[in-house]
Design an enzyme around this catalytic site. Structure first.
Site, PDB file in Angstrom:
ATOM      1  N   ASP A   1       7.546   2.972  -2.720  1.00 52.87           N
ATOM      2  CA  ASP A   1       7.805   4.021  -1.606  1.00 52.87           C
ATOM      3  C   ASP A   1       8.844   3.450  -1.478  1.00 52.87           C
ATOM      4  OD1 ASP A   1       7.690   0.941  -0.905  1.00 52.87           O
ATOM      5  OD2 ASP A   1       6.290   1.954   0.835  1.00 52.87           O
TER       6      ASP A   1
ATOM      7  N   ASP B   1      15.155  -0.960  -0.595  1.00 56.57           N
ATOM      8  CA  ASP B   1      15.898  -1.450   0.827  1.00 56.57           C
ATOM      9  C   ASP B   1      16.142  -2.296   0.310  1.00 56.57           C
ATOM     10  OD1 ASP B   1      15.957  -1.147   3.635  1.00 56.57           O
ATOM     11  OD2 ASP B   1      15.165  -2.007   3.833  1.00 56.57           O
TER      12      ASP B   1
ATOM     13  N   PHE C   1      14.828   4.273   9.811  1.00 55.42           N
ATOM     14  CA  PHE C   1      13.663   3.554   9.046  1.00 55.42           C
ATOM     15  C   PHE C   1      12.728   4.427   9.075  1.00 55.42           C
ATOM     16  CE2 PHE C   1       9.215   1.636   9.684  1.00 55.42           C
ATOM     17  CZ  PHE C   1       9.671   0.211   9.367  1.00 55.42           C
ATOM     18  N   VAL C   2      11.766   4.940   7.953  1.00 58.90           N
ATOM     19  CA  VAL C   2      11.227   5.679   7.677  1.00 58.90           C
ATOM     20  C   VAL C   2       9.614   5.410   7.167  1.00 58.90           C
ATOM     21  CG1 VAL C   2      13.357   7.526   6.467  1.00 58.90           C
ATOM     22  CG2 VAL C   2      11.896   5.198   5.552  1.00 58.90           C
TER      23      VAL C   2
ATOM     24  N   LYS D   1      17.218   3.105   0.102  1.00 54.07           N
ATOM     25  CA  LYS D   1      18.306   2.519   0.846  1.00 54.07           C
ATOM     26  C   LYS D   1      19.692   1.668   0.075  1.00 54.07           C
ATOM     27  CE  LYS D   1      15.150   1.731   4.930  1.00 54.07           C
ATOM     28  NZ  LYS D   1      14.348   1.527   5.797  1.00 54.07           N
TER      29      LYS D   1
ATOM     30  N   LYS E   1       0.562  -1.415  -0.304  1.00 57.59           N
ATOM     31  CA  LYS E   1       0.149   0.076   0.070  1.00 57.59           C
ATOM     32  C   LYS E   1       0.509   1.373   0.079  1.00 57.59           C
ATOM     33  CE  LYS E   1      -2.853  -2.749   2.979  1.00 57.59           C
ATOM     34  NZ  LYS E   1      -3.203  -2.509   4.875  1.00 57.59           N
ATOM     35  N   GLY E   2       2.010   1.086   0.436  1.00 56.17           N
ATOM     36  CA  GLY E   2       3.219   2.671   0.349  1.00 56.17           C
ATOM     37  C   GLY E   2       3.575   3.245  -0.648  1.00 56.17           C
TER      38      GLY E   2
HETATM   39  P1  IMP Z   1      12.550  -5.227  -0.211  1.00 56.67           P
HETATM   40  O1  IMP Z   1      13.549  -4.291  -0.862  1.00 56.67           O
HETATM   41  O2  IMP Z   1      12.156  -5.647  -0.532  1.00 56.67           O
HETATM   42  O3  IMP Z   1      13.569  -5.284   0.855  1.00 56.67           O
HETATM   43  O4  IMP Z   1      11.561  -4.759   0.725  1.00 56.67           O
HETATM   44  C1  IMP Z   1      11.686  -2.299   0.262  1.00 56.67           C
HETATM   45  C2  IMP Z   1       9.861  -2.702   1.688  1.00 56.67           C
HETATM   46  O5  IMP Z   1      10.193  -2.829   2.327  1.00 56.67           O
HETATM   47  C3  IMP Z   1       9.153  -1.388   0.885  1.00 56.67           C
HETATM   48  O6  IMP Z   1       8.156  -1.803  -0.095  1.00 56.67           O
HETATM   49  C4  IMP Z   1       8.634  -1.448   2.433  1.00 56.67           C
HETATM   50  O7  IMP Z   1       6.963  -1.675   2.421  1.00 56.67           O
HETATM   51  C5  IMP Z   1       9.285  -2.131   3.639  1.00 56.67           C
HETATM   52  N1  IMP Z   1       9.804  -1.173   3.834  1.00 56.67           N
HETATM   53  C6  IMP Z   1      11.650  -0.609   3.459  1.00 56.67           C
HETATM   54  N2  IMP Z   1      12.601  -0.019   4.366  1.00 56.67           N
HETATM   55  C7  IMP Z   1      11.238   0.597   4.791  1.00 56.67           C
HETATM   56  C8  IMP Z   1      10.913   1.765   5.701  1.00 56.67           C
HETATM   57  O8  IMP Z   1      12.179   2.040   6.589  1.00 56.67           O
HETATM   58  N3  IMP Z   1      10.066   2.458   6.163  1.00 56.67           N
HETATM   59  C9  IMP Z   1       9.000   1.473   5.863  1.00 56.67           C
HETATM   60  N4  IMP Z   1       8.587   0.242   5.386  1.00 56.67           N
HETATM   61  C10 IMP Z   1      10.499  -0.250   4.641  1.00 56.67           C
HETATM   62 MG    MG Z   2       5.902  -1.970  -0.201  1.00 51.54          MG
END
Ligand code: IMP
Ligand code: MG
Length: 172
Positions: A97, A100, A149-150, A128, A40-41
């Site tokens: 959004d 990471d 963490f945001v 990030k 949903k982000g």
């Molecule tokens: P990744 O790139 O597969 O690790 O996942 C990214 C997802 O993790 C994003 O879509 C967010 O939902 C969540 N996420 C990663 N870092 C943060 C943060 O700092 N705050 C809130 N959600 C985060």
């Molecule tokens: Mg997400």
């Protein structure tokens, strides 16, 4: 008790989105471009980006559940809501959004590429890069941020804080 510290103000976010939209308009002058928001982000980013673009867009949403963060490096990702339409032959921009570890997007890009879009790009509000485990090519980045963490502007902690206008650092 946790406290919130503003990292990116609503005004900075707004200004940056105008710049990203102008670049997308240049890259895709005619459209339509499918903007695929990851629930949903990405919902506020998608809404503001679409309205800042001059190129006509169509809005789609996709749902993903990621186990990659709790079970370290499992990289297990699952689609919980699929697109409503075929994207074959269309220009597609996935709107996220935050990138990471990169596990979510590297999986999703594989899935969407199989559906033969004309082009497939990624726009993310936040990046990030310190925590990357899978390399993903992100075409449009709002802001690169350190490993905080945001929350806010769509980003949550346990479903809270999504409606904040600013992106804030959540501190204990
Ligand atoms: P990744 O790139 O597969 O690790 O996942 C990214 C997802 O993790 C994003 O879509 C967010 O939902 C969540 N996420 C990663 N870092 C943060 C943060 O700092 N705050 C809130 N959600 C985060
Ligand atoms: Mg997400």
């Amino acid at each position: 008790m946790s406290t919130l510290r503003v990292l990116l103000s609503a005004e900075r976010i707004h200004a940056r989105i105008q710049e990203l939209a102008a670049r997308i308009d240049q890259d895709f002058p005619s459209g339509p471009v499918y903007l695929v928001g990851i629930l949903k982000g990405a919902c506020f980013f998608l809404a503001d980006l679409a309205r800042a673009m001059k190129t006509p867009s169509r809005l789609e949403f996709i749902g993903i559940s990621s186990y990659g963060r709790s079970k370290t490096t499992s990289g297990e990702v699952r689609l919980t809501k699929d697109l409503d339409v075929s994207i074959e032959g269309y220009d597609v921009i996935v709107v996220e959004d935050i990138v990471d570890s990169g596990i979510t997007l590297s999986y999703l890009m594989q899935v969407l590429q199989q559906r033969k879009p004309k082009s497939l790009r990624i726009a993310t509000l936040l990046d990030k890069p310190d925590r990357r485990q899978r390399s993903v090519k992100v075409d449009y980045v709002g802001f690169q941020i350190p490993d905080y963490f945001v929350v806010g502007y769509g980003l949550d902690f346990a479903e809270d804080y999504r409606n904040l206008r600013d992106v804030c650092i959540l501190e204990d």
